[in-house]
Design a protein around this motif. Structure first.
Motif, short mmCIF file in Angstrom:
data_model
loop_
_atom_site.label_atom_id
_atom_site.label_comp_id
_atom_site.label_asym_id
_atom_site.label_seq_id
_atom_site.Cartn_x
_atom_site.Cartn_y
_atom_site.Cartn_z
N ASP A 1 25.13 36.17 44.26
CA ASP A 1 25.84 36.57 43.04
C ASP A 1 26.35 35.32 42.35
OD1 ASP A 1 27.05 38.71 41.33
OD2 ASP A 1 28.89 37.70 41.92
N GLU B 1 29.01 33.80 39.23
CA GLU B 1 30.03 33.98 38.20
C GLU B 1 29.76 32.92 37.14
OE1 GLU B 1 32.00 36.63 38.41
OE2 GLU B 1 31.11 37.02 40.38
N THR C 1 37.74 36.76 36.09
CA THR C 1 37.26 36.35 37.42
C THR C 1 38.34 35.76 38.31
OG1 THR C 1 36.70 34.11 36.69
CG2 THR C 1 35.00 35.82 36.44
N HIS D 1 22.14 41.90 41.99
CA HIS D 1 22.27 43.10 41.17
C HIS D 1 22.11 42.73 39.71
CE1 HIS D 1 22.97 47.33 41.03
NE2 HIS D 1 23.83 47.18 40.03
N LEU E 1 27.29 48.03 39.54
CA LEU E 1 27.73 47.90 40.93
C LEU E 1 28.94 48.78 41.21
CD1 LEU E 1 27.14 46.58 43.62
CD2 LEU E 1 28.53 44.63 42.92
N ASP E 2 29.85 48.86 40.25
CA ASP E 2 31.04 49.71 40.45
C ASP E 2 30.65 51.18 40.60
OD1 ASP E 2 33.12 47.80 40.42
OD2 ASP E 2 32.97 47.62 38.25
N CYS F 1 36.62 49.52 47.90
CA CYS F 1 36.56 48.17 47.31
C CYS F 1 37.77 47.32 47.67
CB CYS F 1 36.43 48.27 45.79
SG CYS F 1 34.86 48.96 45.24
N TYR G 1 37.30 43.91 49.14
CA TYR G 1 36.44 42.96 48.44
C TYR G 1 37.12 42.50 47.16
CZ TYR G 1 33.06 45.28 51.48
OH TYR G 1 32.41 45.83 52.56
N ARG H 1 36.78 41.70 43.73
CA ARG H 1 35.79 41.89 42.68
C ARG H 1 35.84 40.76 41.65
NH1 ARG H 1 32.17 43.34 41.54
NH2 ARG H 1 32.01 45.13 40.17
N HIS H 2 34.65 40.45 41.13
CA HIS H 2 34.47 39.42 40.12
C HIS H 2 34.79 38.03 40.67
CE1 HIS H 2 33.69 42.69 37.47
NE2 HIS H 2 34.89 43.18 37.65
N ASP I 1 31.97 39.85 45.54
CA ASP I 1 30.90 40.67 44.96
C ASP I 1 29.65 40.67 45.82
OD1 ASP I 1 32.47 41.38 42.87
OD2 ASP I 1 31.48 40.15 41.36
N LEU J 1 27.94 43.83 47.44
CA LEU J 1 26.53 44.12 47.18
C LEU J 1 25.76 44.27 48.50
CD1 LEU J 1 24.07 44.31 45.28
CD2 LEU J 1 23.88 41.82 45.43
#
Length: 215
Positions: A31, A33, A81, A113, A159-160, A170, A173, A175-176, A181, A185
């Motif tokens: 992934d 960013e 992020t 993703h 993904l959400d 979640c 994890y 997120r962003h 992420d 995933l």
DNA sequence: GCTAGGCAGGAACCCCTCCTCCCCT
């Protein structure tokens, strides 16, 4: 495998395998960013990846790095992020990081993703803009797994939305953040593959080909 | 307060073009 064009996609072939065959492959889920959505105008600021072998993700075999974008991070991206200029100021350049990422990937097939429309375009842009010696790597787009499981038209496939349908919590994890992420995933891909196996559905994943620095 | 670019697919139409939506940061 013969090359072909499929609805303007750079598709080299369609792998038709069952789950048992698929788990014999090694994959690297990753992934990015970035500072925005456009590969030509935006920069990578984080890369995270995790290796998947025999259908299981190896939490102990991960790749992660911040990337110095060479420009200030837009404030809305920091807000989105949590990545600040302090995080990336002393980080290596994108050329250095994706070379290390390419070494980590080795001969594995990449998975991300929305890889076909987002992540791989950023990696290809870095390779071409930097004129790095390149190699061609196969990759899958995990969005294809969601299309197969739930149908393309009737559901959302972000993904959400996927993790919500799979009932993945979640909370564990971030997120962003590329690390959070990619772990999320990985969990989603593991479950989707198992669901396809249990449903007896043949896995038809398009195989795309992208660029990474030559190692 | 600030939030963008482009693919994919469908419609309309006849194979390109236009439009809209998805999905990523």
């Amino acid at each position: 495998m013969a090359g072909l064009f499929y609805k303007n996609c750079f598709v080299i072939g369609i792998i038709v395998l069952n789950f048992k065959a698929m788990v014999d492959f090694d994959y690297v889920l990753f992934d990015l960013e970035t500072t925005g959505l456009s590969p030509t105008n935006s920069k990578i600021i984080q890369i995270a990846a995790i290796r998947m072998i025999n259908g299981r993700c190896l939490d102990s075999d991960m790749f992660f790095s911040y990337v110095n974008p060479g420009c200030p991070i837009p404030p809305w991206i920091t807000h989105f992020t949590g990545i600040t200029n302090k995080h990336v100021n002393s980080a290596p350049t994108v050329q250095e990081v994706i070379l290390q990422f390419s070494k980590f990937t080795g001969n594995s097939t990449l998975i991300a993703h929305n890889a076909h429309r987002f992540d791989m375009r950023f990696l290809e842009a870095v390779c071409t803009q930097s004129r790095l010696p390149i190699r061609v790597v196969p990759y899958h787009d995990s969005i294809s797994l969601s299309w197969m499981l739930w149908g393309r038209q009737n559901h959302r496939h972000g993904l959400d939305a996927i993790v919500a349908r799979l009932g993945i919590a979640c909370d564990n994890y971030k997120r962003h953040d590329a690390r959070g992420d990619v772990l999320l995933l990985a969990k989603a891909v593991e479950i989707m593959w198992k669901k396809l196996e249990h449903a007896g559905m043949p896995v038809r994943l398009p195989v795309y080909h992208g660029l990474l620095p030559r190692i």
